[in-house]
Each structure stands twice: as structure tokens, then as C-alpha cells.
Design an enzyme around this catalytic site. Structure first.
Site, PDB file in Angstrom:
ATOM      1  N   ARG A   8       0.864  -1.194   0.000  1.00 50.96           N
ATOM      2  CA  ARG A   8       0.000   0.000   0.000  1.00 50.96           C
ATOM      3  C   ARG A   8       0.891   1.232   0.000  1.00 50.96           C
ATOM      4  O   ARG A   8       2.101   1.134   0.253  1.00 50.96           O
ATOM      5  CB  ARG A   8      -0.898   0.012   1.239  1.00 50.96           C
ATOM      6  CG  ARG A   8      -1.907  -1.102   1.224  1.00 50.96           C
ATOM      7  CD  ARG A   8      -2.699  -1.145   2.523  1.00 50.96           C
ATOM      8  NE  ARG A   8      -3.550  -2.320   2.552  1.00 50.96           N
ATOM      9  CZ  ARG A   8      -3.820  -3.036   3.641  1.00 50.96           C
ATOM     10  NH1 ARG A   8      -3.307  -2.694   4.819  1.00 50.96           N
ATOM     11  NH2 ARG A   8      -4.605  -4.086   3.560  1.00 50.96           N
TER      12      ARG A   8
ATOM     13  N   ARG B  13     -10.763   3.216   5.720  1.00 55.18           N
ATOM     14  CA  ARG B  13      -9.307   3.096   5.597  1.00 55.18           C
ATOM     15  C   ARG B  13      -8.853   3.448   4.178  1.00 55.18           C
ATOM     16  O   ARG B  13      -7.754   3.978   3.980  1.00 55.18           O
ATOM     17  CB  ARG B  13      -8.864   1.667   5.956  1.00 55.18           C
ATOM     18  CG  ARG B  13      -7.370   1.527   6.081  1.00 55.18           C
ATOM     19  CD  ARG B  13      -6.982   0.195   6.680  1.00 55.18           C
ATOM     20  NE  ARG B  13      -7.216  -0.910   5.735  1.00 55.18           N
ATOM     21  CZ  ARG B  13      -6.995  -2.194   6.012  1.00 55.18           C
ATOM     22  NH1 ARG B  13      -6.547  -2.531   7.214  1.00 55.18           N
ATOM     23  NH2 ARG B  13      -7.224  -3.123   5.115  1.00 55.18           N
TER      24      ARG B  13
ATOM     25  N   ARG C 152     -12.967  -9.201   1.171  1.00 57.33           N
ATOM     26  CA  ARG C 152     -12.569  -9.198   2.589  1.00 57.33           C
ATOM     27  C   ARG C 152     -13.795  -9.338   3.498  1.00 57.33           C
ATOM     28  O   ARG C 152     -13.739 -10.007   4.532  1.00 57.33           O
ATOM     29  CB  ARG C 152     -11.766  -7.930   2.915  1.00 57.33           C
ATOM     30  CG  ARG C 152     -10.336  -8.041   2.388  1.00 57.33           C
ATOM     31  CD  ARG C 152      -9.500  -6.800   2.561  1.00 57.33           C
ATOM     32  NE  ARG C 152      -8.175  -7.040   1.974  1.00 57.33           N
ATOM     33  CZ  ARG C 152      -7.013  -7.012   2.626  1.00 57.33           C
ATOM     34  NH1 ARG C 152      -6.992  -6.702   3.899  1.00 57.33           N
ATOM     35  NH2 ARG C 152      -5.870  -7.264   2.021  1.00 57.33           N
TER      36      ARG C 152
HETATM   37  N1  LIG Z   1     -11.940   1.066  17.770  1.00 61.39           N
HETATM   38  C1  LIG Z   1     -11.955   1.662  16.596  1.00 61.39           C
HETATM   39  N2  LIG Z   1     -12.923   2.551  16.291  1.00 61.39           N
HETATM   40  C2  LIG Z   1     -12.943   3.157  15.091  1.00 61.39           C
HETATM   41  N3  LIG Z   1     -12.045   2.952  14.095  1.00 61.39           N
HETATM   42  C3  LIG Z   1     -11.072   2.062  14.339  1.00 61.39           C
HETATM   43  C4  LIG Z   1     -10.968   1.374  15.587  1.00 61.39           C
HETATM   44  N4  LIG Z   1      -9.909   0.571  15.526  1.00 61.39           N
HETATM   45  C5  LIG Z   1      -9.338   0.747  14.307  1.00 61.39           C
HETATM   46  N5  LIG Z   1     -10.037   1.639  13.603  1.00 61.39           N
HETATM   47  C6  LIG Z   1      -9.801   2.064  12.207  1.00 61.39           C
HETATM   48  O1  LIG Z   1     -10.218   0.983  11.375  1.00 61.39           O
HETATM   49  C7  LIG Z   1      -9.413   0.891  10.208  1.00 61.39           C
HETATM   50  C8  LIG Z   1      -8.868  -0.521  10.096  1.00 61.39           C
HETATM   51  O2  LIG Z   1      -7.934  -0.740  11.147  1.00 61.39           O
HETATM   52  P1  LIG Z   1      -6.633  -1.614  10.932  1.00 61.39           P
HETATM   53  O3  LIG Z   1      -5.975  -1.258   9.672  1.00 61.39           O
HETATM   54  O4  LIG Z   1      -5.859  -1.520  12.184  1.00 61.39           O
HETATM   55  O5  LIG Z   1      -7.303  -3.062  10.768  1.00 61.39           O
HETATM   56  P2  LIG Z   1      -6.643  -4.482  10.655  1.00 61.39           P
HETATM   57  O6  LIG Z   1      -7.446  -5.415  11.472  1.00 61.39           O
HETATM   58  O7  LIG Z   1      -5.203  -4.404  10.941  1.00 61.39           O
HETATM   59  O8  LIG Z   1      -6.874  -4.805   9.114  1.00 61.39           O
HETATM   60  P3  LIG Z   1      -6.070  -5.806   8.140  1.00 61.39           P
HETATM   61  O9  LIG Z   1      -6.269  -7.175   8.648  1.00 61.39           O
HETATM   62  O10 LIG Z   1      -6.728  -5.606   6.821  1.00 61.39           O
HETATM   63  O11 LIG Z   1      -4.639  -5.403   8.116  1.00 61.39           O
HETATM   64  C9  LIG Z   1      -8.324   1.948  10.338  1.00 61.39           C
HETATM   65  O12 LIG Z   1      -8.657   3.059   9.547  1.00 61.39           O
HETATM   66  C10 LIG Z   1      -8.340   2.298  11.831  1.00 61.39           C
HETATM   67  O13 LIG Z   1      -7.969   3.644  12.071  1.00 61.39           O
HETATM   68  N1  LIG Z   2      -1.541 -16.537   8.014  1.00 62.56           N
HETATM   69  C1  LIG Z   2      -1.033 -15.302   7.942  1.00 62.56           C
HETATM   70  N2  LIG Z   2      -1.840 -14.232   7.829  1.00 62.56           N
HETATM   71  C2  LIG Z   2      -1.276 -13.025   7.790  1.00 62.56           C
HETATM   72  C3  LIG Z   2       0.116 -12.846   7.858  1.00 62.56           C
HETATM   73  N3  LIG Z   2       0.385 -11.519   7.806  1.00 62.56           N
HETATM   74  C4  LIG Z   2      -0.806 -10.910   7.730  1.00 62.56           C
HETATM   75  N4  LIG Z   2      -1.803 -11.806   7.727  1.00 62.56           N
HETATM   76  C5  LIG Z   2      -3.248 -11.559   7.680  1.00 62.56           C
HETATM   77  O1  LIG Z   2      -3.640 -11.216   6.380  1.00 62.56           O
HETATM   78  C6  LIG Z   2      -4.806 -10.426   6.437  1.00 62.56           C
HETATM   79  C7  LIG Z   2      -4.712  -9.292   5.458  1.00 62.56           C
HETATM   80  O2  LIG Z   2      -3.668  -8.414   5.790  1.00 62.56           O
HETATM   81  P1  LIG Z   2      -3.460  -7.036   4.952  1.00 62.56           P
HETATM   82  O3  LIG Z   2      -2.207  -6.456   5.470  1.00 62.56           O
HETATM   83  O4  LIG Z   2      -3.405  -7.418   3.514  1.00 62.56           O
HETATM   84  O5  LIG Z   2      -4.651  -6.206   5.259  1.00 62.56           O
HETATM   85  C8  LIG Z   2      -4.952  -9.976   7.888  1.00 62.56           C
HETATM   86  O6  LIG Z   2      -5.980 -10.738   8.483  1.00 62.56           O
HETATM   87  C9  LIG Z   2      -3.667 -10.347   8.523  1.00 62.56           C
HETATM   88  O7  LIG Z   2      -3.819 -10.735   9.866  1.00 62.56           O
HETATM   89  C10 LIG Z   2       0.932 -14.001   7.981  1.00 62.56           C
HETATM   90  O8  LIG Z   2       2.164 -13.959   8.060  1.00 62.56           O
HETATM   91  N5  LIG Z   2       0.326 -15.200   8.024  1.00 62.56           N
END
Ligand SMILES: Nc1ncnc2c1ncn2[C@@H]1O[C@H](COP(=O)(O)OP(=O)(O)OP(=O)(O)O)[C@@H](O)[C@H]1O
Ligand SMILES: Nc1nc2c(ncn2[C@@H]2O[C@H](COP(=O)(O)O)[C@@H](O)[C@H]2O)c(=O)[nH]1
Length: 392
Positions: A173, A266, A277
Site C-alpha cells: 500500500r 481506511r 474481505r
Molecule cells: N476502535 C476503533 N474505532 C474506530 N475505528 C477504528 C478502531 N480501531 C481501528 N479503527 C480504524 O479501522 C481501520 C482498520 O484498522 P486496521 O488497519 O488496524 O485493521 P486491521 O485489522 O489491521 O486490518 P487488516 O487485517 O486488513 O490489516 C483503520 O482506519 C483504523 O484507524
Molecule cells: N496466516 C497469515 N496471515 C497473515 C500474515 N500476515 C498478515 N496476515 C493476515 O492477512 C490479512 C490481510 O492483511 P493485509 O495487510 O493485507 O490487510 C490480515 O488478516 C492479517 O492478519 C501471515 O504472516 N500469516
């Protein structure tokens, strides 16, 4: 006592196994278990990857698949067979906290890998003195806020936690950096590395490959930090089945509508990717409740409140940032040492002029792929302490 290896070293430093000259070079050692003699160390020949095996039953040399992170500069060292399934390696001329390694040759993990690879496999694991804190696996549907929570934790406790940088075949990204957020990798390269056994776990997620390399977890442990893994539910299942002994946390959204809102807000995915997703999120939310998989379910409603609950689960508070860790005494191990074993204790004989060192294996747990933890090491004077009811 340690078992006698079925080889001998003559005056010219040539080792023989059943009359066959093993042609040991440099710092290599030979350790026999059953029909196999494991030649370890030497001058980092890339074709043997630090381990070669002489099979007495066939009279042939075998170059095994070597899993795990091998010790750097494995020069002088001594070996001892443990339980006929692993070799304890103590590096000489090293700091005690860097000196203990295990080469697994026939543990349950190795037997499983041998079936998978249909070839000879061995795996390294580093010995950790003391009980390192358990790694933390955080799973949950895309957009629930896993990354946001992990970032808060890393910012508040930069010396305590380290992020396991996964590999992925998805495109970066806009603000994502290679080797910081992910190791962005070509599918063909990652598939080769998976075949070579470099991954603790991997899964196809939302149409791309994602995986945690053994090295990613080792790098964090080497920095003395507690490892955080952000992985999907399939990955969590694989780690649960491994020897990593992590804590498993599943993060849920307060509602499906809120999850969709966050994912859209996001702004990092196309509409098609968002739909994919969200479809996968339904299945993941069901699996999050699978019995025995997750230790904790965390609802990410209000971010601040959720973060506090996460810290409670991990048993941390602000003061821990400055609190000193329990100090583990570090010894210098000499160039010449030898090993002997009684029950669960290994005596590292450091020569007449030095204090000997005891390695207590009784609380040993974990193993490859990962670390062998719970070891205890202390200096020992056989003359004064031998008479004082020590286990020797
Ligand atoms: N408690 C909350 N309330 C509102 N917005 C939130 C909260 N927690 C996270 N966010 C927002 O939600 C969006 C998604 O969060 P984040 O990228 O951390 O998700 P993620 O679970 O890591 O997703 P992915 O698995 O795709 O990487 C972001 O824009 C973040 O700022
Ligand atoms: N099994 C694994 N899942 C992973 C790993 N690193 C990230 N993730 C999961 O992929 C999705 C999507 O991530 P994104 O960065 O494309 O939004 C998310 O649920 C992560 O937890 C890994 O090493 N192994």
C-alpha cells in the site's frame, strides 16, 4: 553420563565411523545416533548448510534439509546426544547466553517434516536461558483494528515488544515499506521458500499468500523482545499446532456494519477487494469462536477501552516500560570445554583453572521451530559444591 559416540578421532584429527574416514574439516564434530553420524559445524559450506549425515547402513552421505536459524560462526563446539532425538551443542569461546543450541534430528516435529519433505530433515533451535515471555498471536477479520492496536502497543512499549514481519505476495500500500510492514515477495519465490521449510506458518488470504518465516520470529527473540504476530485464523491454527506456545487473541468488531465502515474508511482496497474481505470476514468471525483456538476474545468497540483490555490480557502496565528485567548472569565459556550429563543436568567442564558450569534442562520446553526455553545455567565449583548435595 553422556552416551559414547560410535566414532573415534585419531592423532591427525581424522574421525572414523565404522572404519570410514569422515574427513572432518576445521571445527567440525561428529555425533552418532543409531546408524547416523551427524557432522556439524565447519566452514559454513553452503552445500551442506552446516550439517551433513553419514548413514552407516547405506555407507552414503546425506545432505539434509536444515530448518530454523542456525548459529552464526559455529566454530569450536561440543555436542551431547539428548533422548536420542536431538543434539545439544555448546559453543566454546562464547558468552553463555549465546552458547546453547539444539539440533533436532528425530523429534515429533522432525518426523512430521521428514514425511512432508520425503527426505532427511534436521532443525535448529536456540536455547534460551530462563523463561522468555510467550509470543502473542493477534487474529481477526480485515479492518477490525488489529494493526491499530499493535501500533499502540509498539509505540508505548518499544523495548518490550517486537513485530514479526510477515511475507506477503500482495502489492504494498502507499505508505507501506518493504521489510518494515511486510517482506513483499514474488509468489514463485515465496513458494520456493515454503518448500524449503522456512515458514512457521503460511496461508492463502484474500487471494494472496501470507506467511511468518521462522527467521521473523527469531529476529524478535534475538532482540530480547516479546514477539507479536498479526496473522489470519488459518495461520493461528498452524501456530497453535507448533511448538511456539503463544497466547492467542481474537479481535472482533462491535458489529458487521461497523467492520464494513472501518474497512471503507481506511481507503486502501478497491470495492472488489472490500467485498472479498467482507465475505471472508463472515467465515473468520465464525472460526474465531472455535473451541480451543483462541485464549481471549477482544471486542474492538471503543479503541482506548479495547487497548486497555489488551494490556490487561498481556499483564502489562505503563511502569513496565522502565522496570528492569530479571538479570540473568552471563559467563564467558572457554575455548576448551567438554560435556557430561547426569539426569537433567549437563556439566560443562571448563578445565582445571576455570569454574565449571551447569546447564539444568529440567524445565526445558518449546523447541524447533522456534526456541528451546526454560533452561537454567549457573557456575559450579565441583570441589567445594560437589560435597554439598548438588546433583552430581
Ligand atoms: N476502535 C476503533 N474505532 C474506530 N475505528 C477504528 C478502531 N480501531 C481501528 N479503527 C480504524 O479501522 C481501520 C482498520 O484498522 P486496521 O488497519 O488496524 O485493521 P486491521 O485489522 O489491521 O486490518 P487488516 O487485517 O486488513 O490489516 C483503520 O482506519 C483504523 O484507524
Ligand atoms: N496466516 C497469515 N496471515 C497473515 C500474515 N500476515 C498478515 N496476515 C493476515 O492477512 C490479512 C490481510 O492483511 P493485509 O495487510 O493485507 O490487510 C490480515 O488478516 C492479517 O492478519 C501471515 O504472516 N500469516
Amino acid at each position: 553420563m553422556g552416551e559414547a559416540p560410535a566414532f573415534y578421532v585419531d592423532d591427525m584429527q581424522r574421525s572414523f565411523s565404522n572404519g570410514v574416514d569422515l574427513k572432518l574439516t576445521g571445527f567440525e564434530t561428529a555425533t552418532a545416533i543409531g546408524n547416523k553420524t551427524y557432522v556439524i559445524g565447519g566452514n559454513d559450506d553452503p552445500t551442506s548448510n552446516g550439517v551433513r549425515i553419514f548413514d552407516k547402513s547405506t555407507g552414503e552421505w546425506v545432505i539434509p534439509t536444515v530448518l530454523g536459524t542456525k548459529p552464526k560462526a559455529l566454530e569450536g563446539h561440543s555436542c551431547l546426544v539428548l533422548n536420542q532425538d536431538k543434539i545439544l551443542i555448546i559453543k566454546s569461546n562464547s558468552k553463555s547466553n549465546e552458547s546453547v543450541w539444539f539440533l533436532e534430528v528425530d523429534t515429533q516435529f522432525i518426523q512430521d517434516q521428514k514425511r512432508k519433505f520425503d527426505s532427511e530433515v534436521v532443525a535448529w533451535s536456540k536455547g534460551v536461558i530462563g523463561d522468555a515471555e510467550r509470543p502473542v498471536v493477534i487474529s481477526g477479520p480485515s479492518g477490525v483494528g488489529k494493526g491499530t492496536l499493535i501500533n499502540l502497543l509498539m509505540k508505548e512499549f518499544p523495548t518490550k515488544f517486537g513485530f514479526s514481519v510477515s511475507h506477503t505476495t500482495r502489492a504494498p500500500r502507499e505508505k507501506e515499506q518493504n521489510r518494515v510492514h511486510y517482506h513483499f515477495t514474488k509468489r514463485s519465490v515465496m513458494e520456493e521458500e515454503i518448500k524449503a521449510g522456512k515458514f512457521l506458518e503460511f496461508a492463502a488470504v484474500h487471494g494472496n499468500l501470507y506467511g511468518t518465516s521462522i527467521e521473523a520470529v527469531d529476529v524478535v527473540a534475538d532482540a530480547g523482545k516479546r514477539c507479536i504476530l498479526d496473522i489470519d485464523v488459518q495461520g493461528a491454527r498452524s501456530v497453535r499446532a507448533s511448538s511456539l506456545e503463544a497466547i492467542f487473541i481474537f479481535v472482533c468488531p462491535p458489529s458487521f456494519e461497523e467492520l464494513e465502515k472501518r474497512l471503507r474508511a481506511r481507503g486502501t482496497e478497491t470495492e472488489e477487494q472490500i467485498q472479498k474481505r467482507l465475505r471472508n470476514a463472515k467465515a473468520e468471525l465464525e472460526q474465531g469462536n472455535s473451541p480451543g483456538l483462541f485464549d481471549h476474545i477482544l471486542v474492538n468497540d471503543d479503541l482506548e477501552a479495547c487497548y486497555e483490555r489488551l494490556k490487561n490480557i498481556l499483564g502489562i502496565s505503563k511502569s513496565m516500560n522502565t522496570a528492569s528485567k530479571t538479570q540473568i548472569e552471563v559467563f564467558d565459556l572457554p575455548v576448551d570445554l567438554s560435556l557430561s550429563k547426569i539426569n537433567e543436568n549437563v556439566l560443562i567442564n571448563c578445565g582445571p583453572a576455570e569454574q565449571s558450569v551447569v546447564l539444568d534442562l529440567s524445565s526445558m520446553k518449546g523447541g524447533a521451530p522456534g526456541r528451546t526455553r526454560g533452561l537454567n545455567m549457573y557456575a559450579f565449583d565441583p570441589i567445594t559444591e560437589g560435597a554439598n548435595g548438588c546433583n552430581f
